[in-house]
Design an enzyme around this catalytic site. Structure first.
Site, PDB file in Angstrom:
ATOM      1  N   GLU A  76       0.795  -1.152   0.064  1.00  0.00           N
ATOM      2  CA  GLU A  76      -0.019  -0.037  -0.019  1.00  0.00           C
ATOM      3  C   GLU A  76       0.928   1.326  -0.044  1.00  0.00           C
ATOM      4  OE1 GLU A  76      -4.109  -0.888   2.266  1.00  0.00           O
ATOM      5  OE2 GLU A  76      -2.358  -0.841   3.590  1.00  0.00           O
ATOM      6  N   GLU A 113      -4.647   1.043  -2.226  1.00  0.00           N
ATOM      7  CA  GLU A 113      -5.147   0.691  -1.051  1.00  0.00           C
ATOM      8  C   GLU A 113      -5.650  -0.956  -1.098  1.00  0.00           C
ATOM      9  OE1 GLU A 113      -7.266   1.272   2.719  1.00  0.00           O
ATOM     10  OE2 GLU A 113      -6.227   2.900   1.709  1.00  0.00           O
TER      11      GLU A 113
END
Length: 909
Positions: A214, A219
């Site tokens: 990430e 994400e």
């Protein structure tokens, strides 16, 4: 998070001259809330109170009425409860609760007094947002997280987006050979190759570890234990769409463990097409808001790749949802913000676009456009409903106007206006001592109707009103009546309420403020008791001590704005509304000296640039509400079509030219206002407009505005002889033109006085000479004035070069007018100027009728009479022999149309 449930609070009429919202029965106090078993009810009550408080904070303040469910409730010992205290505290951060709320127990109920929100300094280190909000529902990426943007950051985000858009647009407008290569920071982020490679796969293995982690653009979400991926998508996606779209774009990979980076899959039993539909719904659910500067006006873009997750023996184990979210040109909300305002008597939830517009509202940039203005009230230091207010540079500033109109003495009460105070106290001597308390300093401001001054309907039962503003006491509004009658107390309360609201929402007063109404019998001076209301929760008019110590001077400055402000005609050019202030001279005419119930017929002799048309518009508004008129009962008459169309847009009255007035019947009309009357003429059938207007308005108001210095013809204008014009009001303070332009106008006025009048017009000549001697400029802004003598081709070159320079300085076509004496001169200059200008820049010419268009006005001096622009070019102002006696008048009229720059260009013979 504040819920958006439908709630029960209602706006109620009470004896308080304020916005009062009754929220019904709630649980108050810490102990009582701890005993409540239903946490959801407790939360709903808190949310309701926070919503109401937010609405009042954004709408000038008010009072919340809460009845306690606990019959033993005691505010002193129980307080309001920790959860409610935290709710109010979060709402007004970074201010303190006591900065905005005061509490007063009455019986088993609690009155919560709410002060207006204000964008000024909350404390020594920080500044409030423009409006109060519980949540913005705007997100951004910060490292590997999606965080909600604080309301105070919304303006900063938008400003950053504007700069990026402008930078990209400027690059696109550059010639290809000169254009530098765009870096990735100026486009949607170019994702690292591992992410792109991963998203291009048709399937991945369960437990596979990704070769990247990430970051700001990536994400991970697992969703592996979710029974319904569709519901989780509906709840979660809007937040991440907003965050990625508001930052640099990026990827949301669902079905990946964010700690181990391993593929876990999700939605094993879901249909891919259902997932696609849910994602599409989420993108339709978010709220993209485009700014005024944005040309794209498109929705947030995305692409979705659904990747199969396979286990041992290629068993289907779910999906990876690879969602790429593009960077958005402006801002994206996950949902409408949690922010409310009062809409009449209802509480309204602000939609995202309206919230963003209010939150990012700034004062107009007027450095180039209106150099003669300076700021009196800024949006950056005012309550949410306020508009910026500008006065004339170098003129009487707000504090000087306050000292002129409502001066505060070192001790005692100062009555204003003096003439009205003298008249009323002489007529009703028992009132003087009651309304002039000793031992305090302040001002008693009388009005024949404060309701009318606040643009409300006049109550004919009211003799007059008097507003007392003094130290150590809330402002008190005395309504003086002949006798007690039903609804007079209601009228007094509503007037006091409107005054309080305008002091905050128009005048910008940021402190705790209330206006206490009192009703007096005029002959005895006795107080008339208020009506007794029978209700479960009867309210006495009693404010906390914090309301009893207003800042008198600050309050009076806000009152000056309330009484003297009007919408600036430059607002349309800027595309945003702001206010100007009347001069003390203009205010005196409208509010005290010549009250039109006593002076039904008045001749207003106003010098060029003194604001005759502004006063005419304000006068018609007063007629409408004082005499309870419909729009069709008031008639505005002028000579030319452009001025008629300009006034028609204000929607105050019927607006016609003199020719239309003479042709048609106006049976509905009761009151007439005539503008630019010096240029009226007799009808071709020898009919007299003045006689017709006088007959129609014989029982009404008939005001005639004129300026003999701007006479544009030599024919009879049907006005009475000067000796028969009575009463005459004079306007001598110039407000429109820069001082250098004003000096040129005065010079032309003196030339006219010395040569225009015959021996039998001696009294009129003396009057005009006196006007010249009394003429003065209200400000010190110089502006620019230049007169040149050139050949026709040189004049054309000069105008083109000057206009190009003006454009480079930020001016637009809307700022400029080119005026000629005759139609022949218009024809001579029109084509060559337009042709040359279009070679340099795309411009349009328009006639004076279309002065609101973004075009350069090109027309005759006569047709532009009564209108104005910042920059005016007067082309060869030399008239024919038969018009020589009004040549100076025409030039003066053209010059007075210019606010900031005037160029008078003569042709060499």
């Amino acid at each position: 998070m504040v819920s958006k449930n439908n709630f029960a609070p209602v706006w109620v009429e009470t004896d308080y001259p304020d916005q009062v919202i009754d929220v019904g029965e709630v649980t108050l106090g810490e102990d009582c809330r701890n005993k409540m078993s239903d946490a959801s009810k407790r939360k709903a009550e808190k949310n309701t109170l926070v919503q109401v408080a937010c609405a009042l904070l954004n709408s000038g303040g008010g009072i919340i009425v809460a009845k306690s469910k606990n019959k033993d409730y005691n505010y002193t010992t129980d307080g309001i409860g920790l959860d409610l205290e935290l709710g109010f505290g979060d709402l007004v951060k970074p201010s303190l609760i006591q900065d905005h709320f005061s509490f007063l127990q009455q019986g088993i109920g609690l009155l919560i007094f709410v002060k207006t929100w204000c964008a000024g300094l909350a404390n020594d280190e920080s500044t409030n947002a423009r409006i109060c909000s519980a949540e913005s529902h705007l997100y951004k990426r910060s490292g590997t997280s999606a965080i909600q943007i604080a309301p105070t950051e919304a303006a900063e985000l938008l400003q950053k987006k504007k700069k990026e858009t402008k930078k990209n647009r400027d690059r696109q407008e550059e010639p290809p050979a000169k254009r530098p290569l765009l870096s990735s920071s100026n486009q949607n982020i170019e994702m690292p190759n591992p992410v792109k490679l991963f998203c291009s796969k048709e399937y991945v293995r369960l437990g596979e570890t990704l070769g990247f982690g990430e970051d700001m653009h990536v994400e991970f979400k697992s969703f592996e234990k979710e029974t319904s991926v569709k519901k989780r998508l509906s709840d979660t996606l809007p937040k991440y769409i907003s965050a990625f779209a508001n930052t640099d774009g990026g990827f949301l990979l669902i079905g990946v463990n964010d700690k181990t980076k391993k593929v876990v899959g999700c939605g094993k039993d879901e249909n891919p097409s259902d997932i696609e539909n849910e994602v599409d719904k989420a993108f339709r659910k978010v709220i993209p808001v485009h700014c005024a500067h944005c040309e794209k006006q498109e929705n947030c873009k995305y692409s979705l790749k659904i990747i199969n997750v396979l286990g041992e023996s290629d068993v289907h184990c779910g999906f990876i949802l690879a969602l790429e979210i593009n960077k958005f040109c402006c801002v994206v909300f996950s949902e409408n913000p949690d922010s409310w305002k009062m809409d009449g008597k209802n509480i309204k939830s602000l939609e995202a676009g309206e919230w963003l517009e209010m939150m990012t509202g700034t004062d107009p940039v007027i450095d180039q456009l209106c150099q003669g203005f300076e700021k009196e009230l800024s949006m950056s230091a005012a309550p949410p409903q306020c508009k910026p207010v500008y006065g004339l540079k170098g003129s009487a500033r707000l504090d000087a106007l306050q000292n002129t109109l409502f001066p505060v003495q070192t001790d005692g009460i100062n009555g204003r206006p003096e003439t009205l105070c003298t008249e009323m106290f002489a007529k009703y001597p028992n009132l003087e001592n009651i309304m002039k308390p000793e031992g305090v300093r302040g001002v008693l401001i009388m009005s024949r109707s404060w309701a009318v001054d606040l643009d409300q309907e006049k109550n004919d039962e009211v003799v007059f009103d008097a507003l007392l503003i003094s130290e150590n006491s809330p402002p008190t509004l005395y309504t003086v009546v002949q006798e007690s009658k039903p609804d007079l107390w209601k009228h007094a309360r509503l007037t006091a309420f409107q005054l309080k609201q305008k002091l905050v929402n128009l005048g910008g007063y940021p402190g705790m403020i209330c206006v206490i109404p009192k009703v007096l019998e005029c002959h005895s001076g006795a107080l008339i008791p208020r009506e007794i209301r029978h209700s479960d929760f009867n309210l006495d008019v009693c404010y906390p001590d914090s309301y009893g110590s207003p800042d008198i001077e600050a309050l009076l400055r806000s009152l000056v704005i309330v009484l003297l402000s009007f919408r600036s005609c430059v607002s349309d050019q800027l595309g945003c509304e702001f206010l100007n202030l009347l001069t003390a001279e203009q205010f005196d005419i409208l509010h005290s000296k010549y009250y039109f119930k006593n002076f039904r017929k008045v001749f207003v002799h106003g010098l060029p640039g003194t604001g005759k048309t502004v006063i005419a518009a304000q006068l018609m508004r007063k007629i409408k509400i004082t005499l309870h008129c419909k729009t069709e009962e008031i008639l505005y008459i002028c000579e030319n079509q452009p001025l008629r169309r300009f006034m028609e847009k204000q929607d105050i009255s019927q607006c016609v030219t003199r020719l239309t007035f003479m042709r048609e019947d106006f049976s509905m009309v009761k009151h007439i206002v005539v503008d630019e009357a010096q240029n009226f003429r007799k009808d071709e059938d020898d009919k007299d407009w003045y006689k017709k207007a006088k007959k129609i308005s014989k029982n009404g108001v008939f005001w005639i505005f004129l300026d003999y210095f701007q006479t544009s013809h030599t024919e009879y204008n049907s006005l009475p002889q000067f000796e028969d014009q009575n009463p005459i009001v004079c306007l001598t303070v110039g407000v429109r033109n820069g001082s250098s332009i004003h000096d040129f106008i005065i010079q032309k006025m003196r030339n006219i006085v010395s040569s225009w009048f015959s021996e039998r017009e001696v009294r009129m000549k003396d009057h005009m000479e006196e006007l010249c001697n009394n003429a003065n400029c209200a400000h010190t802004f110089s502006g620019k004035f230049k007169t040149l003598k050139k050949t026709q081709s040189e004049i054309i070159d000069f105008v083109i070069l000057t206009i190009q320079t003006l454009f480079s300085q930020g001016h637009s076509c809307k700022d400029i007018a080119i005026l000629c004496c005759t139609k022949e001169e218009c024809v001579k200059y029109y084509s060559p100027l337009l042709l040359q200008l279009r070679k340099k820049k795309k411009v349009n010419f328009a006639q004076a009728d279309d002065t609101d268009k973004n075009s350069i006005v090109f027309d005759s001096i006569r047709r532009f009479s009564g209108l104005e622009r910042n920059i005016v070019f007067v082309m060869n102002p030399v008239v024919h022999k038969y018009q020589q006696e009004i040549g100076e008048n025409l030039l003066l009229s053209a010059a007075s149309r210019a606010r900031t720059q005037l160029y008078v260009l003569y042709e060499k013979q």
